[in-house]
Design a protein around this motif. Structure first.
Motif, PDB file in Angstrom:
ATOM      1  N   GLU A   1     -14.395  -0.950 -12.146  1.00 59.79           N
ATOM      2  CA  GLU A   1     -13.436   0.135 -11.955  1.00 59.79           C
ATOM      3  C   GLU A   1     -12.199  -0.362 -11.215  1.00 59.79           C
ATOM      4  OE1 GLU A   1     -13.040   4.379  -9.475  1.00 59.79           O
ATOM      5  OE2 GLU A   1     -14.827   3.101  -9.262  1.00 59.79           O
ATOM      6  N   ALA A   2     -11.016   0.013 -11.705  1.00 61.54           N
ATOM      7  CA  ALA A   2      -9.761  -0.239 -10.986  1.00 61.54           C
ATOM      8  C   ALA A   2      -9.364   1.044 -10.276  1.00 61.54           C
ATOM      9  CB  ALA A   2      -8.665  -0.676 -11.952  1.00 61.54           C
ATOM     10  N   ARG A   3      -9.357   1.012  -8.954  1.00 59.34           N
ATOM     11  CA  ARG A   3      -9.005   2.185  -8.157  1.00 59.34           C
ATOM     12  C   ARG A   3      -7.560   2.066  -7.698  1.00 59.34           C
ATOM     13  NH1 ARG A   3     -14.279   3.059  -4.180  1.00 59.34           N
ATOM     14  NH2 ARG A   3     -15.750   3.637  -5.846  1.00 59.34           N
ATOM     15  N   CYS A   4      -6.696   2.828  -8.312  1.00 61.55           N
ATOM     16  CA  CYS A   4      -5.275   2.769  -7.975  1.00 61.55           C
ATOM     17  C   CYS A   4      -4.969   3.728  -6.828  1.00 61.55           C
ATOM     18  CB  CYS A   4      -4.415   3.116  -9.190  1.00 61.55           C
ATOM     19  SG  CYS A   4      -4.502   1.883 -10.498  1.00 61.55           S
ATOM     20  N   CYS A   5      -4.296   3.214  -5.816  1.00 66.03           N
ATOM     21  CA  CYS A   5      -3.909   4.040  -4.683  1.00 66.03           C
ATOM     22  C   CYS A   5      -2.566   3.540  -4.162  1.00 66.03           C
ATOM     23  CB  CYS A   5      -4.968   4.012  -3.589  1.00 66.03           C
ATOM     24  SG  CYS A   5      -5.203   2.404  -2.801  1.00 66.03           S
ATOM     25  N   ASP A   6      -2.055   4.192  -3.136  1.00 68.19           N
ATOM     26  CA  ASP A   6      -0.792   3.804  -2.518  1.00 68.19           C
ATOM     27  C   ASP A   6      -1.072   2.710  -1.499  1.00 68.19           C
ATOM     28  OD1 ASP A   6       1.623   3.530  -1.246  1.00 68.19           O
ATOM     29  OD2 ASP A   6       1.762   5.606  -0.555  1.00 68.19           O
ATOM     30  N   LEU A   7      -0.762   1.473  -1.853  1.00 70.99           N
ATOM     31  CA  LEU A   7      -1.061   0.354  -0.966  1.00 70.99           C
ATOM     32  C   LEU A   7      -0.146   0.301   0.248  1.00 70.99           C
ATOM     33  CD1 LEU A   7      -1.896  -2.536  -3.469  1.00 70.99           C
ATOM     34  CD2 LEU A   7      -3.450  -0.949  -2.311  1.00 70.99           C
ATOM     35  N   THR A   8       0.884   1.132   0.264  1.00 73.54           N
ATOM     36  CA  THR A   8       1.726   1.212   1.459  1.00 73.54           C
ATOM     37  C   THR A   8       1.146   2.201   2.476  1.00 73.54           C
ATOM     38  OG1 THR A   8       3.183   2.987   0.634  1.00 73.54           O
ATOM     39  CG2 THR A   8       3.753   0.710   0.048  1.00 73.54           C
ATOM     40  N   ASN A   9       0.076   2.898   2.089  1.00 72.78           N
ATOM     41  CA  ASN A   9      -0.616   3.836   2.975  1.00 72.78           C
ATOM     42  C   ASN A   9      -1.957   3.213   3.366  1.00 72.78           C
ATOM     43  OD1 ASN A   9      -2.248   5.916   4.047  1.00 72.78           O
ATOM     44  ND2 ASN A   9      -1.127   7.481   2.910  1.00 72.78           N
ATOM     45  N   ILE A  10      -2.016   2.616   4.531  1.00 77.98           N
ATOM     46  CA  ILE A  10      -3.191   1.841   4.931  1.00 77.98           C
ATOM     47  C   ILE A  10      -4.442   2.705   5.017  1.00 77.98           C
ATOM     48  CG2 ILE A  10      -4.178   0.428   6.767  1.00 77.98           C
ATOM     49  CD1 ILE A  10      -2.051  -0.956   5.017  1.00 77.98           C
ATOM     50  N   GLU A  11      -4.314   3.918   5.490  1.00 73.00           N
ATOM     51  CA  GLU A  11      -5.489   4.790   5.586  1.00 73.00           C
ATOM     52  C   GLU A  11      -6.031   5.148   4.212  1.00 73.00           C
ATOM     53  OE1 GLU A  11      -7.223   5.286   8.264  1.00 73.00           O
ATOM     54  OE2 GLU A  11      -5.730   3.963   9.192  1.00 73.00           O
ATOM     55  N   GLU A  12      -5.135   5.307   3.240  1.00 63.64           N
ATOM     56  CA  GLU A  12      -5.582   5.578   1.868  1.00 63.64           C
ATOM     57  C   GLU A  12      -6.338   4.379   1.307  1.00 63.64           C
ATOM     58  OE1 GLU A  12      -3.686   6.740  -2.486  1.00 63.64           O
ATOM     59  OE2 GLU A  12      -2.618   7.343  -0.667  1.00 63.64           O
ATOM     60  N   VAL A  13      -5.828   3.178   1.595  1.00 61.75           N
ATOM     61  CA  VAL A  13      -6.511   1.960   1.146  1.00 61.75           C
ATOM     62  C   VAL A  13      -7.895   1.877   1.783  1.00 61.75           C
ATOM     63  CG1 VAL A  13      -6.459  -0.566   1.140  1.00 61.75           C
ATOM     64  CG2 VAL A  13      -4.336   0.737   0.806  1.00 61.75           C
ATOM     65  N   ARG A  14      -7.954   2.096   3.092  1.00 64.37           N
ATOM     66  CA  ARG A  14      -9.234   2.028   3.811  1.00 64.37           C
ATOM     67  C   ARG A  14     -10.253   3.008   3.211  1.00 64.37           C
ATOM     68  NH1 ARG A  14      -7.375   2.183   8.544  1.00 64.37           N
ATOM     69  NH2 ARG A  14      -7.816   0.068   9.289  1.00 64.37           N
ATOM     70  N   ALA A  15      -9.791   4.179   2.829  1.00 65.57           N
ATOM     71  CA  ALA A  15     -10.689   5.190   2.270  1.00 65.57           C
ATOM     72  C   ALA A  15     -11.207   4.813   0.885  1.00 65.57           C
ATOM     73  CB  ALA A  15      -9.964   6.541   2.201  1.00 65.57           C
ATOM     74  N   GLN A  16     -10.434   4.007   0.138  1.00 64.02           N
ATOM     75  CA  GLN A  16     -10.825   3.637  -1.222  1.00 64.02           C
ATOM     76  C   GLN A  16     -11.826   2.482  -1.248  1.00 64.02           C
ATOM     77  OE1 GLN A  16     -10.086   4.952  -4.261  1.00 64.02           O
ATOM     78  NE2 GLN A  16      -9.048   6.648  -3.245  1.00 64.02           N
ATOM     79  N   VAL A  17     -11.838   1.652  -0.216  1.00 63.75           N
ATOM     80  CA  VAL A  17     -12.724   0.481  -0.194  1.00 63.75           C
ATOM     81  C   VAL A  17     -14.135   0.921   0.183  1.00 63.75           C
ATOM     82  CG1 VAL A  17     -13.178  -1.766   0.873  1.00 63.75           C
ATOM     83  CG2 VAL A  17     -10.819  -1.051   0.420  1.00 63.75           C
ATOM     84  N   ASP A  18     -15.126   0.490  -0.613  1.00 60.04           N
ATOM     85  CA  ASP A  18     -16.516   0.791  -0.288  1.00 60.04           C
ATOM     86  C   ASP A  18     -17.379  -0.451  -0.483  1.00 60.04           C
ATOM     87  OD1 ASP A  18     -17.028   0.553  -3.029  1.00 60.04           O
ATOM     88  OD2 ASP A  18     -17.019   2.714  -3.374  1.00 60.04           O
ATOM     89  N   GLU A  19     -18.697  -0.283  -0.449  1.00 57.57           N
ATOM     90  CA  GLU A  19     -19.609  -1.431  -0.507  1.00 57.57           C
ATOM     91  C   GLU A  19     -19.608  -2.113  -1.869  1.00 57.57           C
ATOM     92  OE1 GLU A  19     -21.773   2.193  -1.818  1.00 57.57           O
ATOM     93  OE2 GLU A  19     -20.512   1.684  -0.087  1.00 57.57           O
ATOM     94  N   ARG A  20     -19.015  -1.498  -2.904  1.00 57.25           N
ATOM     95  CA  ARG A  20     -18.940  -2.117  -4.238  1.00 57.25           C
ATOM     96  C   ARG A  20     -17.567  -2.701  -4.525  1.00 57.25           C
ATOM     97  NH1 ARG A  20     -23.052  -0.971  -7.630  1.00 57.25           N
ATOM     98  NH2 ARG A  20     -22.534  -3.106  -8.277  1.00 57.25           N
ATOM     99  N   THR A  21     -16.665  -2.677  -3.561  1.00 55.76           N
ATOM    100  CA  THR A  21     -15.322  -3.227  -3.764  1.00 55.76           C
ATOM    101  C   THR A  21     -15.380  -4.757  -3.728  1.00 55.76           C
ATOM    102  OG1 THR A  21     -14.297  -1.290  -2.733  1.00 55.76           O
ATOM    103  CG2 THR A  21     -12.950  -3.288  -2.902  1.00 55.76           C
ATOM    104  N   CYS A  22     -14.858  -5.393  -4.776  1.00 60.03           N
ATOM    105  CA  CYS A  22     -14.888  -6.860  -4.827  1.00 60.03           C
ATOM    106  C   CYS A  22     -13.578  -7.478  -4.363  1.00 60.03           C
ATOM    107  CB  CYS A  22     -15.237  -7.349  -6.229  1.00 60.03           C
ATOM    108  SG  CYS A  22     -14.005  -6.981  -7.496  1.00 60.03           S
ATOM    109  N   ALA A  23     -12.498  -6.682  -4.262  1.00 60.84           N
ATOM    110  CA  ALA A  23     -11.215  -7.224  -3.793  1.00 60.84           C
ATOM    111  C   ALA A  23     -10.215  -6.098  -3.607  1.00 60.84           C
ATOM    112  CB  ALA A  23     -10.648  -8.240  -4.789  1.00 60.84           C
ATOM    113  N   ILE A  24      -9.254  -6.338  -2.727  1.00 57.31           N
ATOM    114  CA  ILE A  24      -8.003  -5.585  -2.696  1.00 57.31           C
ATOM    115  C   ILE A  24      -6.979  -6.473  -3.379  1.00 57.31           C
ATOM    116  CG2 ILE A  24      -6.192  -4.581  -1.259  1.00 57.31           C
ATOM    117  CD1 ILE A  24      -8.320  -4.165   0.920  1.00 57.31           C
ATOM    118  N   PHE A  25      -6.278  -5.917  -4.357  1.00 59.36           N
ATOM    119  CA  PHE A  25      -5.348  -6.729  -5.145  1.00 59.36           C
ATOM    120  C   PHE A  25      -3.983  -6.070  -5.219  1.00 59.36           C
ATOM    121  CE2 PHE A  25      -3.360  -7.465  -9.350  1.00 59.36           C
ATOM    122  CZ  PHE A  25      -3.055  -8.815  -9.196  1.00 59.36           C
TER     123      PHE A  25
END
Length: 410
Positions: free
Chosen positions: A127-151
């Motif tokens: 899955e590609a989870r698109c979010c606002d990478l300029t919003n750090i809290e939004e990024v933090r909320a999207q990352v979970d135990e199945r996340t393989c990378a922030i890109f």
């Protein structure tokens, strides 16, 4: 002895083996296979117990020398050269992702990168989870135990958005995922991805490094900074290989099986391009900044987007991360799609072509070309406007480029 400058290092990186004829340039080893003295030596090479070359789909002396040069100027643990920027992206994610995993990224991506993540990887259960990478809290909320990378792309193409790399790196460390960044738009000598917390750097060497669009290539730069015991896919391997786990997976399996290694001819051309990238970049990027300032004053131009302009919302962050002249690409908006086409058709000097950082200046209408197969809704969600022209600035004089733009706007 003090550390040598970038310009000196790229010119004087030594060969792994002395050339029999004393050549100053690494010869092109245009061969498929290599002979061994014994069966035992052949076995050792094929099993990775020696660094001897066995087959040019896997390693080649000319390509390896190009990799060594990149390694020398970046301080990377390892560098792998492939036959395109997209090959570098696909090899990276096939190495670290598996079914059920996700990649936290942005909708602000180059068209084929977005398609690879959203379509190609999705077919394999990633899955590609698109979010606002300029919003750090939004990024933090999207990352979970199945996340393989922030890109991300460090300056997005064509939106020219800049995210805070150090802040993203902090989230990546906190969550135990690697930070993977496409840094194509900023060359190594003005930007250190490692210093900003990037674990794996991806570069389309087609752009600045090829020396004026001579060839297609891509690079995967592994800084050895991620703890792969925290990777769902590579944790078991990490017990044996530690910091080299990703590179081992890539070099011993993925790139061998996908067959996308760079050719020796391309490596030779891009080695020469690397040797002159600093002087070409200074000219192109300086011209780009001055051109952006001039475009802001021209009638018919609605807006200009270049992160080196004080009018850019990313100006301060861009200057901190990339310096005062952040690359040789800008975009500007005209009043309509039709106005963009009229402008493009009237250009006399600037070429109507894709690619970035050719020696010649290139103009393209991204919405109708790179994103032409996307729906209007998709383009809107990616902030790709019908009114935008992307300009890659070459080595022509500022006056000549400005004259061509002015006449095309009339």
């Amino acid at each position: 002895m003090k550390e040598k400058s970038f310009e000196t290092q790229v010119l004087h990186t030594p060969f792994d083996k002395e050339d029999a004829y004393g050549s100053l340039s690494m010869p092109v080893y245009n061969t498929a296979a290599y002979e061994f003295d014994t069966a035992e030596a052949m076995e050792a090479a094929f099993c990775g117990r020696t660094a001897d070359h066995a087959y040019s789909r896997i390693t080649n002396p000319t390509v390896q020398y190009f990799e060594r040069k990149i390694q020398a100027v970046t301080g990377a643990m390892s560098v792998t050269a492939l036959n395109s920027g997209m090959a570098a992206i696909s090899n990276t994610f096939i190495a670290i992702a598996q079914s059920g995993a996700n990649v936290v990224t942005s909708a602000h991506l180059f068209g084929n990168t977005y398609s690879f993540l959203k379509n190609t990887l999705a077919a394999f259960g990633v899955e590609a989870r698109c979010c606002d990478l300029t919003n750090i809290e939004e990024v933090r909320a999207q990352v979970d135990e199945r996340t393989c990378a922030i890109f991300l792309e460090v300056i997005t193409n064509p939106q020219l958005e800049v995210a805070d790399l150090r802040a993203l790196a902090a989230v990546a460390r906190e969550k135990g995922v690697p930070l993977v960044a496409d840094t194509t738009v900023i060359p190594f000598h003005v930007f250190s991805a490692k210093d900003c917390g990037v674990d794996i750097e991806i570069v389309s060497s087609t752009k600045y490094l090829s020396g004026g669009a001579t060839s297609i290539g891509g690079l995967i730069v592994d800084y050895g900074t991620f703890d792969w015991s925290r990777s769902e896919k590579l944790a078991a391997m990490s017990r044996e290989f530690g910091a080299t786990t990703f590179t081992t997976k890539l070099r011993k399996e993925i790139h061998r099986n996908l067959g996308a290694y760079m050719t020796p001819q391309v490596a030779y051309m891009q080695t020469l391009g690397l040797e002159t990238v600093a002087v070409r970049f200074e000219r192109q990027a300086s011209t780009c900044l001055e051109l952006a300032k001039s475009l802001e004053k021209l009638s018919g131009v609605e807006s200009v987007n270049y992160t080196g302009l004080e009018s850019s919302p990313y100006y301060v962050l861009s200057t901190e991360q990339f310096g005062p002249i952040p690359g040789a690409m800008l975009t500007f908006d005209l009043v309509s799609r039709e106005a963009c086409f009229r402008f493009m058709n009237k250009l006399r000097l600037i070429r109507r072509a894709t690619n970035l950082f050719d020696n010649k200046s290139l103009a393209i209408h991204p919405a109708s070309t790179i994103y032409g197969s996307f729906t209007a809704e998709q383009r809107k969600s990616m902030d790709v406007s019908d009114k935008t022209i992307r300009l890659s600035v070459g080595l022509e004089s500022l006056d000549d480029l400005l004259e061509d733009i002015v006449q095309a706007l009339q």
